[in-house]
Design a protein around this motif. Sequence first.
Motif, mmCIF file in Angstrom:
data_model
loop_
_atom_site.group_PDB
_atom_site.id
_atom_site.type_symbol
_atom_site.label_atom_id
_atom_site.label_comp_id
_atom_site.label_asym_id
_atom_site.label_seq_id
_atom_site.Cartn_x
_atom_site.Cartn_y
_atom_site.Cartn_z
ATOM 1 N N GLY A 89 -23.574 -97.180 36.014
ATOM 2 C CA GLY A 89 -22.096 -97.789 35.915
ATOM 3 C C GLY A 89 -20.956 -96.528 36.601
ATOM 4 O O GLY A 89 -19.773 -96.851 36.553
ATOM 5 N N VAL A 90 -21.710 -95.466 37.168
ATOM 6 C CA VAL A 90 -20.692 -94.588 37.792
ATOM 7 C C VAL A 90 -20.038 -95.294 39.040
ATOM 8 O O VAL A 90 -20.883 -95.747 39.946
ATOM 9 C CB VAL A 90 -21.286 -93.223 37.880
ATOM 10 N N ARG A 91 -18.804 -94.980 39.458
ATOM 11 C CA ARG A 91 -18.357 -95.483 40.793
ATOM 12 C C ARG A 91 -18.572 -94.216 41.627
ATOM 13 O O ARG A 91 -18.068 -93.327 41.632
ATOM 14 C CB ARG A 91 -16.643 -95.549 40.465
ATOM 15 N N VAL A 92 -19.491 -94.766 42.616
ATOM 16 C CA VAL A 92 -20.015 -93.813 43.595
ATOM 17 C C VAL A 92 -19.492 -94.227 45.152
ATOM 18 O O VAL A 92 -19.638 -95.593 45.211
ATOM 19 C CB VAL A 92 -21.634 -93.809 43.547
ATOM 20 N N TRP A 93 -19.387 -93.246 45.987
ATOM 21 C CA TRP A 93 -19.014 -93.696 47.238
ATOM 22 C C TRP A 93 -20.040 -92.898 48.092
ATOM 23 O O TRP A 93 -20.123 -91.406 47.996
ATOM 24 C CB TRP A 93 -17.764 -93.352 47.831
#
Length: 229
Positions: A89-93
């Motif tokens: 659920g980590v927001r990763v780019w």
Amino acid sequence: MARIAVIDSGHYLDFALILASKGHDVYYAVDWFRAFPRVEDYATGMGYEKAYPSFHKVIDPGIALSNAEYVVFTDVGLGHLASFLKSKGVRVWGASIPAQLLETDRFFMDSLMRRVRVGRPESQYARGFQELRRVVADMLAKYPRVAVKMNVFRGNMETQLVSDLRELDVIFSQSNLEPIQDRLSFLVEGETDGVEWGVDTYFDGEGFVRPYAISPEAGGERTCFVRLV
């Protein structure tokens, strides 16, 4: 403003500094670890805190991750970590496993492009240096030059254009890979006429984000001209 972890290979410091210049808290970590670490492996990003107060150079990616709302992976190489964080659920780019395979696994890239009917030169795979010599000799019977690409790893030997086996032997001897030569894999492509087009884009999960970077490459000259469109 956001708290952003930038996990870098040392090539994209400017990206982190731009984010910091806009007021974001940036925790910048470089993947520097080796058995005997060197200062120069770690040094990228040192000394910028005065000019960019919200920029933080940290020694361990874990420090960056523990302080961040968002995580940015600037380069390929940590795709499994990016995919793992996304699964939590980590927001990763940045490049996850599929994108990393396209960039680093030349066999996967070649087979996928053929499957979706992207034009490709004739190619053959080789396992080990002796098989590579046989494949190159076979391809040189049909082409004046061939491109030799080592799979996955590039720092020891980037893409090389060779016109005879002696040239290949010299290039390989300079790579210091002889002790493990039987364990390496290679992609060999026949040289073709025309211009090689590179297209660099970002994919947001639904589509490709503008602008696109279009870069024709002068074949064999190692020269790119990039235009954003």
